[in-house]
Every structure is written in C-alpha cells, then in structure tokens.
Write an enzyme that holds these catalytic residues in place. Sequence first.
Site, PDB file in Angstrom:
ATOM      1  N   ASP A  37       0.831  -1.215   0.000  1.00 47.73           N
ATOM      2  CA  ASP A  37       0.000   0.000   0.000  1.00 47.73           C
ATOM      3  C   ASP A  37       0.862   1.262   0.000  1.00 47.73           C
ATOM      4  OD1 ASP A  37       1.008  -0.261   2.500  1.00 47.73           O
ATOM      5  OD2 ASP A  37      -0.874   0.100   3.565  1.00 47.73           O
ATOM      6  N   HIS A 241      19.947   0.859 -21.219  1.00 52.85           N
ATOM      7  CA  HIS A 241      19.099   1.242 -20.094  1.00 52.85           C
ATOM      8  C   HIS A 241      19.576   0.604 -18.792  1.00 52.85           C
ATOM      9  CE1 HIS A 241      15.575   2.315 -23.014  1.00 52.85           C
ATOM     10  NE2 HIS A 241      16.563   3.189 -23.024  1.00 52.85           N
ATOM     11  N   ASP A 258      24.662   8.814 -17.462  1.00 56.12           N
ATOM     12  CA  ASP A 258      23.538   9.476 -18.138  1.00 56.12           C
ATOM     13  C   ASP A 258      22.570   9.876 -17.034  1.00 56.12           C
ATOM     14  OD1 ASP A 258      21.295  10.240 -19.555  1.00 56.12           O
ATOM     15  OD2 ASP A 258      21.333   8.526 -20.936  1.00 56.12           O
ATOM     16  N   ASP A 270      18.996  16.297 -19.360  1.00 53.54           N
ATOM     17  CA  ASP A 270      19.323  14.938 -19.821  1.00 53.54           C
ATOM     18  C   ASP A 270      20.726  14.984 -20.421  1.00 53.54           C
ATOM     19  OD1 ASP A 270      19.383  12.386 -20.804  1.00 53.54           O
ATOM     20  OD2 ASP A 270      17.785  12.662 -22.288  1.00 53.54           O
ATOM     21  N   HIS A 349      20.987   3.249 -31.562  1.00 50.34           N
ATOM     22  CA  HIS A 349      19.863   4.111 -31.183  1.00 50.34           C
ATOM     23  C   HIS A 349      19.870   5.388 -32.004  1.00 50.34           C
ATOM     24  CE1 HIS A 349      22.478   6.768 -28.772  1.00 50.34           C
ATOM     25  NE2 HIS A 349      23.011   5.694 -28.220  1.00 50.34           N
ATOM     26  N   HIS A 353      16.166  13.226 -29.091  1.00 48.80           N
ATOM     27  CA  HIS A 353      14.709  13.288 -28.901  1.00 48.80           C
ATOM     28  C   HIS A 353      14.352  14.674 -28.404  1.00 48.80           C
ATOM     29  CE1 HIS A 353      15.704  12.917 -24.613  1.00 48.80           C
ATOM     30  NE2 HIS A 353      16.531  11.956 -24.963  1.00 48.80           N
ATOM     31  N   HIS A 360      11.614  12.359 -22.723  1.00 46.93           N
ATOM     32  CA  HIS A 360      11.360  12.071 -24.139  1.00 46.93           C
ATOM     33  C   HIS A 360      10.083  12.851 -24.447  1.00 46.93           C
ATOM     34  CE1 HIS A 360      13.826   8.081 -24.028  1.00 46.93           C
ATOM     35  NE2 HIS A 360      14.533   9.142 -23.768  1.00 46.93           N
ATOM     36  N   GLU A 383      22.854  13.016 -28.902  1.00 48.93           N
ATOM     37  CA  GLU A 383      23.490  12.004 -28.060  1.00 48.93           C
ATOM     38  C   GLU A 383      23.983  10.779 -28.820  1.00 48.93           C
ATOM     39  OE1 GLU A 383      20.700   9.848 -25.496  1.00 48.93           O
ATOM     40  OE2 GLU A 383      19.132  11.256 -26.043  1.00 48.93           O
ATOM     41  N   TYR A 387      29.015   1.452 -28.802  1.00 50.38           N
ATOM     42  CA  TYR A 387      28.901   0.420 -27.773  1.00 50.38           C
ATOM     43  C   TYR A 387      29.534  -0.842 -28.329  1.00 50.38           C
ATOM     44  CZ  TYR A 387      25.583   4.050 -26.708  1.00 50.38           C
ATOM     45  OH  TYR A 387      25.017   5.286 -26.507  1.00 50.38           O
ATOM     46  N   ARG A 411      28.884   7.425 -24.719  1.00 50.75           N
ATOM     47  CA  ARG A 411      27.828   8.293 -25.243  1.00 50.75           C
ATOM     48  C   ARG A 411      28.127   9.700 -24.736  1.00 50.75           C
ATOM     49  NH1 ARG A 411      23.839   5.547 -23.954  1.00 50.75           N
ATOM     50  NH2 ARG A 411      23.110   6.422 -21.982  1.00 50.75           N
ATOM     51  N   GLU A 413      26.038  13.332 -24.532  1.00 54.02           N
ATOM     52  CA  GLU A 413      24.682  13.859 -24.731  1.00 54.02           C
ATOM     53  C   GLU A 413      24.560  15.272 -24.174  1.00 54.02           C
ATOM     54  OE1 GLU A 413      21.571  11.781 -22.525  1.00 54.02           O
ATOM     55  OE2 GLU A 413      20.059  12.606 -23.879  1.00 54.02           O
TER      56      GLU A 413
HETATM   57  N1  GLY Z   1      18.297   9.169 -20.469  1.00 57.84           N
HETATM   58  C1  GLY Z   1      17.431   8.842 -21.496  1.00 57.84           C
HETATM   59  C2  GLY Z   1      17.909   9.328 -22.791  1.00 57.84           C
HETATM   60  O1  GLY Z   1      19.028   9.763 -22.906  1.00 57.84           O
HETATM   61  O2  GLY Z   1      17.177   9.342 -23.729  1.00 57.84           O
HETATM   62 MN    MN Z   2      18.370  11.531 -23.996  1.00 61.94          MN
HETATM   63 MN    MN Z   3      20.174  10.626 -21.406  1.00 63.18          MN
END
Ligand code: GLY
Ligand code: MN
Ligand code: MN
Length: 439
Positions: A37, A241, A258, A270, A349, A353, A360, A383, A387, A411, A413
């Site tokens: 709960d 992820h 990230d 982000d 990827h 975004h 996102h 970004e 990899y 990465r 970003e």
């Molecule tokens: N952290 C999520 C992305 O970079 O899209």
């Molecule tokens: Mn991102």
């Molecule tokens: Mn990110």
Amino acid sequence: MVIDPAEFQQRRSRFIEQLGGVAAVIPASPLVTHHADVEHAFRQNSDFWYLTGFDEPGAVALFLPHRPENPFVLFVQPKEPTAEVWNGFRWGCEGAVERFGADLAHPLAELPERLGAYLQGAEGIAFRVGRHLELEPLVLKAWGQQLDRAPRSGQAALGLVAPCPILHDLRLRKTPAELVRLREAARISAEAHELARRVTRPGLGERQVQAVIEQHFLEQGARGPAYGSIVAGGDNACVLHYTSNSGTLMGGELLLIDAGCSLDDYYNGDITRTYPINGRFSPEQRDLYELVLAAQLAAIERVAPGADAEQVHDTAVRVLVEGLLELGLLSGSVEQVIEQGAYRHLYMHRTGHWLGLDVHDVGAYRLGEHPVPLEVGMVLTVEPGLYISDRLPVPEGQPAIDPRWKGIGIRIEDDVAVTAQGHEVLTAAALKAVAAMER
Ligand code: GLY
Ligand code: MN
Ligand code: MN
C-alpha cells in the site's frame, strides 16, 4: 509555481482557440502503487500540468470553447481535514478558482453527474483513449447519452478526437520562460556531472557516484532525477538502459553517466558524459571517444531553424561510420555501410529526442513523409554513442571485433535549443573535451 500564472492562462487560451468547437477532457495523473500500500512520489501528467500548473492527483480539467463564459473547469479533490492530515495539503475547489484560474471548480466525485452537461453543445470531444481507464467510460457514457438525445436536442458531438496534435504541437515550441526553466535544469544537471567526475576513482561503487549526482539535484531544489540515473562502469555502458548501478569502478575502464534532474515544475535535464575512471584514456578508448565527440559536435552544428532531427542523426551516423572504417571496426564504403545499416551492432539508437516537461518530450518527429523542420524554441538532445560488445551479432561482411575494443561504451549527450542564430547548448557547463576528461 515558477512559470507565471499568466503564462498558464495564455497556454489555455491558445489551446481553447485551436480546439475550435471541440471540448477537451484532460485528466491529472493518479497515484501509482510502488508496492503493497505504498505509493511512488506523485508525478503529474505533463499535459495536465502544462495547462493548469496544478500538482495534485484526483483531478480532471475541462476546456470548453462552446462555453466562452466559463471555458476552464477543474474537478479536484475537495478539502478534507482527515485526508490532509494523512496525505497533505489540498487546494480544494476554492483554491482551484482563486489560485489556478479555473472559471468553475467542483469536487471530483461530482464528475459523473456533471460531465454530460458540460460537454453538451461541443462539436466534438478531445480525449486520449486507452490511457485513462477510469475516466474513459465516463466520457463515452456522456457522449453516448448526447447521441441518444440528439434527435430531440438537435446537437451532439460528432466524434471523439485526440487532443495530442494540438496540445503536443504547443508543447513542442518552448516559450522564453520555459527556456529559462530548461536552462536551470541543465545548470543543475551539468554541475552534478562535474562533481561526479571529480570524485570518480577506482574501487568506488557505481551507486556512490549516483549518490553524489542525486544529492546535488536535491540540494539545488530539484525534485530528483528526471529518469533512472545510469552510472555504468566498463561494459555496463553497453547496456543502454542500465540502471541497477550495482557494479564497482575499475581502473582502466570508462565510466558512462547518463543523468539529469527534474525541477519542481517538471522541466528536465538529460546529459551523458563518459570518461576514464583512472583519469587516462587507453589508446582504444581515446580513438573511440574522439570519434563520438567529433560526431556529436558535427551533429550539434547541424541544429538550426529549417534543418530537421533526421539530418542531425544522419550527420552523426556519417562521422561515426567514417571513423569506424578508418579504425577497422567496419569495412566497405561509407555509403554502403550506411545504406545497409551495417553499423548498427555498434550504434543502435537514434541521435536524440525532444526535451521538455517529459524527458522524451511530446511532439511529432515526422508528419507523413516529411521530417518536422526545426524551429526557434524547439529543444532536443544530441546524443551519439558507440557500444563495442558482442551482444549483437556482427553483420555479414563486417569484421569480427578485436577483443581490445570490447567493453568500451561511450555516449556524449547535450541538450540543445534551436535559436534564430542556430542553436544554444544548454548543457555546455558539463565539460567534454578530451583534455578535460583526463587528470
Ligand atoms: N536518459 C534517457 C535518454 O538519454 O534518452
Ligand atoms: Mn536523452
Ligand atoms: Mn540521457
């Protein structure tokens, strides 16, 4: 409320104007169970927040262009001492009117009996089906009753439409006040990355670095992380992820972080940065880092009014593929590798975004055949990454990966706003030059 109430009023006016004669029903988020709960911290529905600035669950907003004398109606949880002792302050109906600018407000429990009357006279009903399973039957019932009465009343909504195209188009273009908030989210997020790099050393747990980052978010007054922070040493960085953050940092490996904060009013940062845990890149790490950085800088350069996010992505892909061919991680011609997607075991990827109240963020990337052109006020992430692992099979005709490259995940970003001059990198305070990543 940091965005001025007048701006919320302007958002509602523009939304109502664009609805034409269609009435919109936009619900707040419910509380979400964590376990047993116990509930997760409340997170408002961004559409509802964008239009109301009202941060409580158990609410529904109506936007009624066919009732110009009271087009904004809020249903809210009424004030109730016992509930407020257990779960905290509520604004109630009076607060909804006085503080949040509702023309009329009612207790949520009255929604079933009142909804039909409010929707009567609308040409259509804008409601997002499939998402709000408790509210959906009420909306359908109200519409069904209108249709039953239509032969005698002479009017009924013609159809149910999605509010998203109008609302998400508004949210896609950020106002100057929204850009101020996104800069603030970017500032706190960038500072956290700088702090994290300074404490990083072999032997530390990934979670200890996560703690440094998230402590800074909270100290600076943000709600916390905008998404599950990714603090990934070595090969963990090849899991896009990765959020368990349960590993130990090893000298000789890279650390990919990230992480970004979410402000009180939900604007988000982000940012991803990658650097050597012991302060020195190996030759292979340096080659790949320089390549990702070159791809990211070239992609950011592409951000300007009139360009589009696909061009930004294609620019990053081209730089990456050219570099990977030179390093011998790919073979063939640039055109052929890109056309066949023969790089996707190394870069799988998209390059970015939209960013805003959702990490996102909402807004179309394509309209039919055509990519949406970038306009002043749009904000996107850039970004690119690489990899190098053996999780995905090497495509036929491409070289096997020499073990010396494996376990490198990189990465970089940044959050980038489109401006009249081209772009503004909101997150530039998080350093990324090769020299700054070493010590
Ligand atoms: N952290 C999520 C992305 O970079 O899209
Ligand atoms: Mn991102
Ligand atoms: Mn990110």
